[in-house]
Design an enzyme around this catalytic site. Structure first.
Site, short mmCIF file in Angstrom:
data_model
loop_
_atom_site.label_atom_id
_atom_site.label_comp_id
_atom_site.label_asym_id
_atom_site.label_seq_id
_atom_site.Cartn_x
_atom_site.Cartn_y
_atom_site.Cartn_z
N ARG A 151 0.68 -1.41 0.05
CA ARG A 151 0.03 0.09 -0.04
C ARG A 151 0.95 1.24 0.04
NH1 ARG A 151 -1.23 1.96 4.72
NH2 ARG A 151 -1.87 -0.28 5.62
N TYR A 203 -17.22 16.86 -15.74
CA TYR A 203 -17.67 15.22 -15.42
C TYR A 203 -18.59 15.08 -14.25
CZ TYR A 203 -17.29 10.43 -14.27
OH TYR A 203 -17.65 9.09 -13.66
C1 LIG Z 1 -12.95 13.82 -17.29
C2 LIG Z 1 -12.94 12.81 -16.28
N1 LIG Z 1 -12.39 12.88 -14.96
C3 LIG Z 1 -12.42 11.81 -13.81
C4 LIG Z 1 -13.42 10.90 -14.40
C5 LIG Z 1 -13.53 9.70 -13.20
O1 LIG Z 1 -12.61 8.51 -13.60
P1 LIG Z 1 -12.94 7.15 -13.18
O2 LIG Z 1 -14.18 6.68 -13.88
O3 LIG Z 1 -11.62 6.55 -13.37
O4 LIG Z 1 -13.11 7.16 -11.63
C6 LIG Z 1 -14.01 10.36 -15.58
C7 LIG Z 1 -14.82 9.29 -15.69
O5 LIG Z 1 -15.41 9.25 -16.72
C8 LIG Z 1 -13.79 11.73 -16.67
O6 LIG Z 1 -14.60 11.78 -17.72
#
Ligand SMILES: Cc1ncc(COP(=O)(O)O)c(C=O)c1O
Length: 385
Positions: free
Chosen positions: A54, A106
């Site tokens: 870890r 997102y």
């Molecule tokens: C722009 C963006 N940031 C962060 C994430 C989150 O990543 P993860 O799905 O690997 O947790 C995503 C997921 O779609 C994303 O499109």
């Protein structure tokens, strides 16, 4: 030959070699997947850099060194997912602090800030970060961090990273850039002044839809120390096999991105001329929000394309259901082309918020297949919408 941090080497050379010298024990040219959870000590406290997986793992260390090199950053930290990486970053904000985030982001990032951290006192303000003057004029009180995506998900607006950094740093705030859509091949936020770069390694870095992962790149030693502490203390680390998959994917990042960009351009050309399409969203287009910033700070304009349908939401859903090569699925950034309806799929969690997305919107992750096949597939679905 130890290539970590050798910034004189080209991007593609570092993608293949940085952090991955041949294994000193065997000469293996592929970084071994170190499955051991614990490491023998020569005397009490006398270890060779690894104690417990870890806290540190050789395969993860190779990935962290490689990705840090690609982001031209001094430190790299790998996580179990993009959201796990984001969660660690948000722990840097004081308990009553504020995060300014773009009004297009997102949905999972918004959900993490609002629904997970909100109840602990984190405050947020969503603003249009394409208007940096408005950000400067209306700087929200108590802002400790500005969080931006560029290009944004799903509208692909582009934000001037250097200009946002100037404003935020004048207020003592950290700037976090989610570089998932651009990748370090197309854009390097640390060089533009950003404090922390976030990745969903699940996307272009992994590149093959077979691993979930996250990554942070940081230049400042103090910020890196705090993140490294949380990485170990909270433990959201990736497993060694996942690290290997991302390392393997990253070797071809530059080659893949060139094809993603070329194929996206072919698809944009079709969409611009199709009568069913109301508006095409792609950073290369001169009238696109943030086109000037994109042209200034990106090597090319990326493999993501969004568009709005003249016939509204139902017509958009018919297109999403009508393609054969473009698979109807969430996620992005891998070799195969995907289509999705953000309002119902990836961005359902922002419904009713300032980040809500239009119902007539479709988002494409344009893969590396033959461009003519992709264009033909999309055309037949649009013709039937
Ligand atoms: C722009 C963006 N940031 C962060 C994430 C989150 O990543 P993860 O799905 O690997 O947790 C995503 C997921 O779609 C994303 O499109």
């Amino acid at each position: 030959m130890h290539l970590v941090g050798d910034s004189t080497l080209g991007f593609d050379t570092r993608a293949v070699h940085a952090g991955q010298p041949p294994d000193p024990a065997t000469g293996a040219v592929v970084t071994p997947i170190s499955l051991a959870t614990t490491f023998a000590q020569e005397g009490v406290g006398g270890h060779r850099g690894y104690e417990y997986s870890r806290s540190g793992n050789p395969t993860r260390a190779a990935l962290e060194a490689c990705l840090a090199s690609l982001e031209s950053a001094r430190h790299g930290l790998a996580y179990a997912s993009g959201l796990a990486a984001e969660d660690s970053v948000l722990r840097l904000v004081p308990s009553d602090g504020r995060v300014v985030l773009g009004n297009d982001a997102y949905g999972g990032t918004f959900r993490l800030i609002d629904k997970v951290w909100g109840p602990y006192g984190l405050r947020w303000t969503a603003v249009d970060l394409t208007d940096v003057d408005a950000l400067a004029a209306g700087w929200p009180e108590g802002t400790a961090m500005v969080w931006l995506e560029t290009p944004t998900n799903p509208l692909l607006s582009c934000i001037d990273i250097a200009a946002v950094c100037d404003v935020a740093h004048s207020h003592g705030a950290l700037v976090v850039v989610d570089n998932t859509f651009a990748t370090p091949y197309l854009q390097q936020p640390i060089a533009l002044g950003a404090d922390i770069v976030v990745h969903s390694a699940t996307k272009y870095l992994g590149g093959h839809s077979d691993v979930v992962g996250g990554f942070l790149a940081v230049d400042d030693d103090g910020v890196a120390d705090r993140l490294r502490f949380t990485q170990n203390a909270a433990g959201a680390v990736p497993g060694p096999f996942d690290c290997y998959l991302v390392l393997r994917g990253v070797k071809t990042l530059g080659v893949r991105m060139d094809r993603h960009c070329a194929n996206a351009r072919a698809v944009v050309e079709l969409l611009l001329h199709h009568p069913q399409v109301e508006r095409v969203l792609y950073p290369q287009l001169a009238d696109h929000p943030g086109h000037v910033a994109a042209a200034k700070q990106m090597r090319d304009f990326g493999g993501m394309v969004s568009f709005r349908m003249r016939g509204g939401g139902e017509s958009a859903k018919r297109v999403a259901a009508g393609t054969q090569l473009f698979t109807l699925a969430e996620s992005l950034g891998a070799v195969e082309s995907l289509i999705e309806h953000p309002g119902v799929m990836t961005h359902a969690s922002v419904a009713g918020s300032p980040l809500e997305v239009p119902d007539d919107l479709l988002r494409l992750s344009v893969g590396i297949e033959s461009a003519t096949d992709l264009v033909a597939d999309l055309e037949q679905a649009l013709d039937r919408a």
